[in-house]
Enzyme design. Structure first.
Site, mmCIF file in Angstrom:
data_model
loop_
_atom_site.group_PDB
_atom_site.id
_atom_site.type_symbol
_atom_site.label_atom_id
_atom_site.label_comp_id
_atom_site.label_asym_id
_atom_site.label_seq_id
_atom_site.Cartn_x
_atom_site.Cartn_y
_atom_site.Cartn_z
ATOM 1 N N GLU A 243 0.886 -1.177 0.000
ATOM 2 C CA GLU A 243 0.000 0.000 0.000
ATOM 3 C C GLU A 243 0.913 1.214 0.000
ATOM 4 O O GLU A 243 1.459 1.586 1.039
ATOM 5 C CB GLU A 243 -0.876 0.005 1.265
ATOM 6 C CG GLU A 243 -1.882 -1.111 1.337
ATOM 7 C CD GLU A 243 -3.072 -0.903 0.418
ATOM 8 O OE1 GLU A 243 -3.193 0.182 -0.175
ATOM 9 O OE2 GLU A 243 -3.863 -1.839 0.280
ATOM 10 N N CYS A 277 -2.716 9.431 2.071
ATOM 11 C CA CYS A 277 -2.314 8.715 0.850
ATOM 12 C C CYS A 277 -3.360 8.879 -0.242
ATOM 13 O O CYS A 277 -3.025 8.980 -1.411
ATOM 14 C CB CYS A 277 -2.058 7.244 1.144
ATOM 15 S SG CYS A 277 -3.455 6.425 1.907
HETATM 16 P P1 NAD Z 1 7.963 5.122 4.945
HETATM 17 O O1 NAD Z 1 8.062 4.394 3.657
HETATM 18 O O2 NAD Z 1 9.034 6.082 5.294
HETATM 19 O O3 NAD Z 1 7.888 4.112 6.186
HETATM 20 C C1 NAD Z 1 6.865 3.134 6.307
HETATM 21 C C2 NAD Z 1 7.305 2.083 7.309
HETATM 22 O O4 NAD Z 1 8.366 1.317 6.750
HETATM 23 C C3 NAD Z 1 7.831 2.626 8.637
HETATM 24 O O5 NAD Z 1 7.315 1.823 9.684
HETATM 25 C C4 NAD Z 1 9.338 2.441 8.506
HETATM 26 O O6 NAD Z 1 9.997 2.291 9.739
HETATM 27 C C5 NAD Z 1 9.405 1.151 7.719
HETATM 28 N N1 NAD Z 1 10.676 0.931 7.010
HETATM 29 C C6 NAD Z 1 11.581 1.856 6.591
HETATM 30 N N2 NAD Z 1 12.605 1.238 5.946
HETATM 31 C C7 NAD Z 1 12.338 -0.085 5.957
HETATM 32 C C8 NAD Z 1 13.013 -1.240 5.448
HETATM 33 N N3 NAD Z 1 14.159 -1.142 4.769
HETATM 34 N N4 NAD Z 1 12.431 -2.449 5.620
HETATM 35 C C9 NAD Z 1 11.250 -2.565 6.268
HETATM 36 N N5 NAD Z 1 10.575 -1.511 6.790
HETATM 37 C C10 NAD Z 1 11.104 -0.280 6.631
HETATM 38 O O7 NAD Z 1 6.523 5.798 4.875
HETATM 39 P P2 NAD Z 1 5.892 6.865 5.867
HETATM 40 O O8 NAD Z 1 6.626 8.148 5.675
HETATM 41 O O9 NAD Z 1 5.778 6.265 7.225
HETATM 42 O O10 NAD Z 1 4.410 6.989 5.264
HETATM 43 C C11 NAD Z 1 4.081 7.885 4.236
HETATM 44 C C12 NAD Z 1 3.864 7.161 2.936
HETATM 45 O O11 NAD Z 1 2.902 6.119 3.124
HETATM 46 C C13 NAD Z 1 3.276 8.053 1.866
HETATM 47 O O12 NAD Z 1 3.881 7.781 0.621
HETATM 48 C C14 NAD Z 1 1.811 7.647 1.841
HETATM 49 O O13 NAD Z 1 1.157 7.922 0.632
HETATM 50 C C15 NAD Z 1 1.904 6.187 2.114
HETATM 51 N N6 NAD Z 1 0.640 5.657 2.626
HETATM 52 C C16 NAD Z 1 -0.066 4.782 1.839
HETATM 53 C C17 NAD Z 1 -1.284 4.274 2.278
HETATM 54 C C18 NAD Z 1 -2.071 3.300 1.444
HETATM 55 O O14 NAD Z 1 -2.960 2.663 1.987
HETATM 56 N N7 NAD Z 1 -1.806 3.137 0.170
HETATM 57 C C19 NAD Z 1 -1.765 4.648 3.542
HETATM 58 C C20 NAD Z 1 -1.031 5.533 4.305
HETATM 59 C C21 NAD Z 1 0.192 6.025 3.838
#
Ligand code: NAD
Length: 500
Positions: A243, A277
């Protein structure tokens, strides 16, 4: 000589409004992640054995605790994200509704069902079942720290899995609230960890992807991190649900209700300070109504108040201060390339993080970053188009494909079906997210797989087909005892059935 173990690394959760430390949490390492997945695997056998009815009772008890403690949970969400308290409450309300839907529909969607064995295999009884995967790893974002991960957590639990959840490092307290309320509702959780929360940064998440025994990873976050998650999961062929982000369009047709469309554009673009998002980032408005529509948006958006340490406001501060730089880059680039400010401008984005005031720009070139990349801030770009068909063409011109909105009196459904995305709201905004029966997810850079709805339950199950022979056929063709006469009878049957 005695050695002392180094104290486990910790990190602080901070208030985006005041910068104050809210609490400290451990940074879980690989060994702790593997132990959590192992324990969750043992609990999964017990949870599966309870059957749909036993799980439904316990998830129902969790729902009641969440309802009773809604404000307490919402307070943690508001403290950690900086969003207004009522926005946080709304998020918890939606999550409760999904919890109810998932637990009450799991049996109907996932119980074994008979299918026709077909003509050639008429001696078989055929059925399809949906068995749990075991342990599901959920990696969550910070922007909707309850609503978003619960879209995976409750559907995975209802499907008979246990969950190990790695919340965002910006919202670890919210993860703890989920585990705490579940443990209060389900006494057996002391022995059988149904929902284990692991805190930390990217490396903790990566360890979860690699932990032996993990059945699937449900990831929500940016596409860039999603790629890293997929490559960690690839090592053990662990399936993933992605997602990711979006650049959602809103289309305003010439016959649209302009008041409703303007209200939707402002709420969809600015609520949660644009950190949604499925938030509205681009608007395509048909030329004939563009002037009136822009004026209505200007009126509504310019009234919005940004909150700070002392007051709530309509918009909170940016949860992740670094995102301010992205928003500034998008606004400045759009203005330098000929875009015009309708509300706010570069001055709306403070130099030192904090709250960004709403920015609405128009006539922005379609190849500027404000149109092609996810902004994730309170910026909405409104561009004019000759007609709704051109709006669809432009809406589909990005690599993202998460949600979309159409305002049209006559062509709503027709336009919606032409949009390359996972969800569309017609004459309303983000409505699909609040309807638990509707699957939620994207295409392209927005990811793949679905949470919510029947698809969201099946996403956390492995499909198992069973063919049971009820009686032997007089003509055996799948045996070395097969005869030429048997084959010719079979071919005759096929020619009669399919050849005419
Ligand atoms: P992010 O990608 O920075 O982090 C998401 C999660 O991934 C965090 O818990 C982080 O600690 C973890 N993470 C980071 N590096 C990792 C790795 N190498 N391996 C495994 N896990 C890792 O995203 P964010 O800044 O927390 O969220 C914002 C983004 O999420 C935006 O792009 C938004 O559009 C998207 N989003 C999408 C939806 C959806 O349902 N499609 C919903 C909410 C947010």
């Amino acid at each position: 000589m005695t050695t002392t173990n180094p104290a486990p690394a910790e990190f602080a959760s901070l208030s985006p409004r005041t910068g104050a430390e809210l609490a400290r949490y451990p940074v879980h390492d690989g060994e702790q992640v593997r132990a959590a997945v192992r324990d969750a695997g043992e609990a999964a056998a017990w949870w599966d054995g309870l059957g749909f009815a036993g799980r439904r009772t316990r998830l129902g008890a969790w729902k009641k605790v969440l309802v009773a403690q809604l404000d307490r949970v919402a307070r943690v969400v508001a403290d950690e994200t900086g969003k207004p308290f009522d926005d946080a409450r709304l998020e918890v309300v939606l999550a409760i509704d999904h919890l109810d839907w998932a637990s009450s529909h799991a049996e109907k969607v996932l119980k074994r069902r008979s299918v026709s064995p077909g003509m050639l295999m008429g001696n078989q009884a055929a059925s399809v079942g949906y068995r749990p995967l075991g342990v599901v790893g959920v990696i969550g974002p910070w922007n909707y720290p309850i609503f978003t991960p619960m879209g995976s957590i409750v559907y995975a639990l209802a499907a008979g899995n246990t969950v190990v959840f790695k919340p965002s490092e910006l919202t670890p307290g919210v993860g703890h609230e989920l585990a705490r309320t579940l443990a209060e509702a389900v006494p057996e959780v002391g022995r059988y960890p149904l929902l284990t929360v692991l805190t930390g940064f990217g490396p903790t998440g990566a360890e979860l992807c690699r932990a032996p025994g993990i059945g699937k990873i449900a990831f929500t976050g940016s596409a860039a991190t999603g790629r890293r998650v997929m490559s960690a999961c690839a090592e053990n062929l662990v399936p993933v649900l992605m997602e990711c982000g979006g650049k959602d369009p809103l289309i305003v047709d010439g016959d649209a209700d302009l008041d409703a469309a303007a209200d939707a554009a402002v709420w969809g673009g600015m609520s949660n300070a644009g950190q949604t998002c499925v938030g509205v980032e681009r608007v395509y408005v048909v030329e004939s109504v563009a002037g009136r529509f822009l004026e209505k948006v200007r009126e509504t958006a310019s009234r919005l108040q940004v909150g700070g340490a002392a007051h709530e406001g309509d918009l909170g501060p940016m949860t992740m201060p670094a995102q301010t730089d992205v928003v500034r880059r998008h606004v400045v680039d759009a203005l330098e390339r000929g875009g015009r400010a309708v509300v706010g401008g570069a001055e709306s984005v403070p130099a030192e993080g904090g709250g960004i005031s709403p920015v609405v720009l128009t006539d922005v070139p379609e190849d500027s970053v404000a149109v092609t990349e996810e902004t994730f801030g309170p910026l909405v770009v409104i561009n004019r188009v000759p007609d709704a068909d051109e709006a669809v063409r432009r809406a589909n011109a990005t690599g993202y494909g998460l949600g979309a909105t159409v305002f049209s009196a006559k062509r709503g459904a027709e336009l919606a079906q032409q949009l390359r995305c996972g969800m569309v709201s017609i004459n309303g905004v983000i409505s699909f997210a609040g309807i638990p029966a509707l699957p939620f997810g994207g295409v392209g850079e927005s990811g793949f797989g679905r949470i919510h709805g029947a698809e969201g339950l099946r996403e956390f199950a492995r499909t198992q087909s069973i063919a049971r022979q009820r009686f032997a056929l007089p003509i055996a063709v799948t045996s070395f005892r097969r005869t030429a006469r048997g084959m010719s009878t079979l071919l005759g049957l096929v020619r009669t059935r399919h050849g005419r």
